[in-house]
Design a protein around this motif. Structure first.
Motif, PDB file in Angstrom:
ATOM      1  N   THR A  48       0.813  -1.216   0.000  1.00  0.00           N
ATOM      2  CA  THR A  48       0.000   0.000   0.000  1.00  0.00           C
ATOM      3  C   THR A  48       0.846   1.264   0.000  1.00  0.00           C
ATOM      4  OG1 THR A  48      -1.832  -1.107   1.136  1.00  0.00           O
ATOM      5  CG2 THR A  48      -1.756   1.291   1.285  1.00  0.00           C
ATOM      6  N   ILE A  49       1.992   1.239   0.699  1.00  0.00           N
ATOM      7  CA  ILE A  49       2.802   2.466   0.780  1.00  0.00           C
ATOM      8  C   ILE A  49       3.804   2.586  -0.372  1.00  0.00           C
ATOM      9  CG2 ILE A  49       2.560   2.559   3.283  1.00  0.00           C
ATOM     10  CD1 ILE A  49       5.503   1.676   3.481  1.00  0.00           C
ATOM     11  N   GLY A  50       3.761   1.637  -1.331  1.00  0.00           N
ATOM     12  CA  GLY A  50       4.558   1.834  -2.537  1.00  0.00           C
ATOM     13  C   GLY A  50       5.703   0.884  -2.784  1.00  0.00           C
ATOM     14  N   GLY A  51       5.752  -0.232  -2.072  1.00  0.00           N
ATOM     15  CA  GLY A  51       6.792  -1.220  -2.353  1.00  0.00           C
ATOM     16  C   GLY A  51       6.650  -1.777  -3.761  1.00  0.00           C
ATOM     17  N   ASP A  52       7.778  -1.919  -4.456  1.00  0.00           N
ATOM     18  CA  ASP A  52       7.759  -2.476  -5.813  1.00  0.00           C
ATOM     19  C   ASP A  52       7.831  -3.998  -5.790  1.00  0.00           C
ATOM     20  OD1 ASP A  52       7.937   0.060  -7.388  1.00  0.00           O
ATOM     21  OD2 ASP A  52       9.816   0.243  -6.273  1.00  0.00           O
ATOM     22  N   TRP A  53       8.605  -4.527  -4.869  1.00  0.00           N
ATOM     23  CA  TRP A  53       8.730  -5.961  -4.597  1.00  0.00           C
ATOM     24  C   TRP A  53       8.671  -6.136  -3.091  1.00  0.00           C
ATOM     25  CZ3 TRP A  53      10.813 -10.428  -7.453  1.00  0.00           C
ATOM     26  CH2 TRP A  53      10.918 -10.214  -8.846  1.00  0.00           C
ATOM     27  N   LEU A  54       8.470  -7.384  -2.648  1.00  0.00           N
ATOM     28  CA  LEU A  54       8.672  -7.739  -1.245  1.00  0.00           C
ATOM     29  C   LEU A  54       9.854  -8.694  -1.170  1.00  0.00           C
ATOM     30  CD1 LEU A  54       5.010  -8.281   0.020  1.00  0.00           C
ATOM     31  CD2 LEU A  54       6.467  -6.279   0.363  1.00  0.00           C
ATOM     32  N   HIS A  55      10.734  -8.424  -0.233  1.00  0.00           N
ATOM     33  CA  HIS A  55      11.911  -9.270  -0.016  1.00  0.00           C
ATOM     34  C   HIS A  55      11.649 -10.129   1.213  1.00  0.00           C
ATOM     35  CE1 HIS A  55      16.130 -10.478   0.132  1.00  0.00           C
ATOM     36  NE2 HIS A  55      16.126 -10.164   1.425  1.00  0.00           N
ATOM     37  N   LEU A  56      11.363 -11.402   0.992  1.00  0.00           N
ATOM     38  CA  LEU A  56      11.040 -12.321   2.087  1.00  0.00           C
ATOM     39  C   LEU A  56      12.271 -13.141   2.454  1.00  0.00           C
ATOM     40  CD1 LEU A  56       7.680 -13.741   0.640  1.00  0.00           C
ATOM     41  CD2 LEU A  56       8.082 -11.551   1.802  1.00  0.00           C
ATOM     42  N   VAL A  57      12.453 -13.347   3.745  1.00  0.00           N
ATOM     43  CA  VAL A  57      13.556 -14.177   4.227  1.00  0.00           C
ATOM     44  C   VAL A  57      13.012 -15.198   5.214  1.00  0.00           C
ATOM     45  CG1 VAL A  57      15.791 -14.256   5.391  1.00  0.00           C
ATOM     46  CG2 VAL A  57      15.207 -12.279   3.967  1.00  0.00           C
ATOM     47  N   ASP A  58      13.258 -16.470   4.932  1.00  0.00           N
ATOM     48  CA  ASP A  58      12.879 -17.555   5.839  1.00  0.00           C
ATOM     49  C   ASP A  58      14.060 -17.790   6.780  1.00  0.00           C
ATOM     50  OD1 ASP A  58      12.348 -19.989   7.088  1.00  0.00           O
ATOM     51  OD2 ASP A  58      11.327 -20.817   5.332  1.00  0.00           O
ATOM     52  N   LEU A  59      14.007 -17.178   7.950  1.00  0.00           N
ATOM     53  CA  LEU A  59      15.132 -17.259   8.881  1.00  0.00           C
ATOM     54  C   LEU A  59      15.306 -18.656   9.455  1.00  0.00           C
ATOM     55  CD1 LEU A  59      14.734 -13.865  10.767  1.00  0.00           C
ATOM     56  CD2 LEU A  59      16.501 -14.477   9.112  1.00  0.00           C
TER      57      LEU A  59
END
Length: 242
Positions: free
Chosen positions: A41-52
Motif C-alpha cells: 500500500t505504501i509503494g513497495g515495488d517488490w517484497l523481499h522475504l527471508v525464511d530465517l
C-alpha cells in the motif's frame, strides 16, 4: 530504483534481527500477510522475504506464510533463506514467489548457480552476498569466510546471475546508513543488477542510494518497522526512479 520492503519470517511471525543475531530478535507481527499488504500500500515495488528458520536450520517452517503473502499482494515477491537445493527452490516457486535468492549454496558452488539459472531462468534467481568487513558470511551469517565479496560477485555474475543482493552485516538493523563505499565498488565492477541491503535509516539514505548510477534497488527493513520512514515511498525519490 526499486524499493523492496523486507519481511523476515521466523516460526510464522514477522521479526527483525540485529546483525543477524537470534538473541536480538524483535517480533513485529503474527500476521505476515497483513504486513505484506501494508508495504504494498505504501509503494513497495517488490517484497523481499527471508525464511530465517531455513537460513539457520536448513529446512523451512514458513512456506505457509510465504504462500499467504504471495496471495495477499499483487506485487512480486522474492524469497531467500535455506534455498540450497533444486527441490527447495521449486517448492518456493510453487508457493507463489517470483524470484529465489540463493545465499550460502551460491558461495559454495558456482556450478549450482549456473545450473539453477539454466533450470529456472536467470530472471528467477538472485544471488545474496552477505559481507562482514568485506568478507563473505554464510549460514545465516554464522560462518565468516576469507572470500572477498567483490570476488564472489564477479564469479556468480560470470556463472549466469543477473541480480545480486549485497548486504553489509555491520550495518544491518543498526539504522546507521548503508555501506556506500562497498556498493560503489560493486557497481564499478558489475554489469548485472545490484540491490542494496542493510543500514537504511532515513529518507536521506534512500535518496542518496537513488542517486547512485545503475543501482537497481534497495531493501528496506528496520527503518520501516520502527517508523523512521513513513508514508508513500515513491514520493521520497527523485526522478531517477526505476
Amino acid at each position: 530504483m526499486l524499493l523492496l520492503p523486507a519481511i523476515d519470517l521466523m516460526a510464522g511471525q514477522v521479526v527483525r534481527l540485529k546483525q543477524g543475531r537470534v538473541t536480538e530478535k524483535t517480533v513485529y507481527s503474527g500476521d505476515p500477510a497483513e504486513v505484506a499488504r501494508q508495504w504494498e500500500t505504501i509503494g513497495g515495488d517488490w517484497l523481499h522475504l527471508v525464511d530465517l528458520d531455513a537460513a539457520f536450520e536448513g529446512s523451512s517452517r514458513n512456506l505457509a506464510s510465504v504462500r499467504a503473502i504471495c496471495q495477499a499482494v499483487t506485487i512480486p515477491c522474492e524469497l531467500g533463506g535455506g534455498m540450497r537445493s533444486k527441490t527447495s527452490i521449486r517448492a518456493a516457486l510453487d508457493a507463489g514467489v517470483s524470484r529465489i535468492v540463493l545465499g550460502t549454496r551460491a558461495s559454495e558452488s558456482l556450478e549450482f548457480v549456473r545450473d539453477m539459472c539454466l533450470a529456472f531462468g536467470d530472471n528467477r534467481i538472485a544471488i545474496s552476498i552477505d559481507a562482514y568487513n568485506g568478507l563473505v558470511a554464510t549460514n545465516g551469517w554464522t560462518h565468516r569466510t576469507d572470500q572477498h565479496a567483490s570476488d564472489l560477485a564477479l564469479a556468480v555474475q560470470k556463472a549466469g546471475a543477473s541480480t545480486i543482493i549485497y548486504t553489509d552485516i555491520t550495518t544491518d538493523g543498526m539504522l546507521q546508513g548503508p555501506n556506500f563505499r562497498g556498493l560503489s565498488l560493486l557497481l564499478s565492477l558489475l554489469s548485472c543488477q545490484l540491490i542494496a541491503s542493510g543500514g537504511i535509516s532515513s529518507v536521506a539514505d534512500l535518496q542518496r542510494l537513488n542517486a547512485m548510477p545503475r543501482l537497481h534497488g534497495s531493501i528496506i527493513g528496520k527503518a520501516l518497522y520502527d517508523g523512521h520512514i513513513k508514508g508513500d515511498l515513491r514520493s521520497v525519490l527523485s526522478p531517477r526512479e526505476s
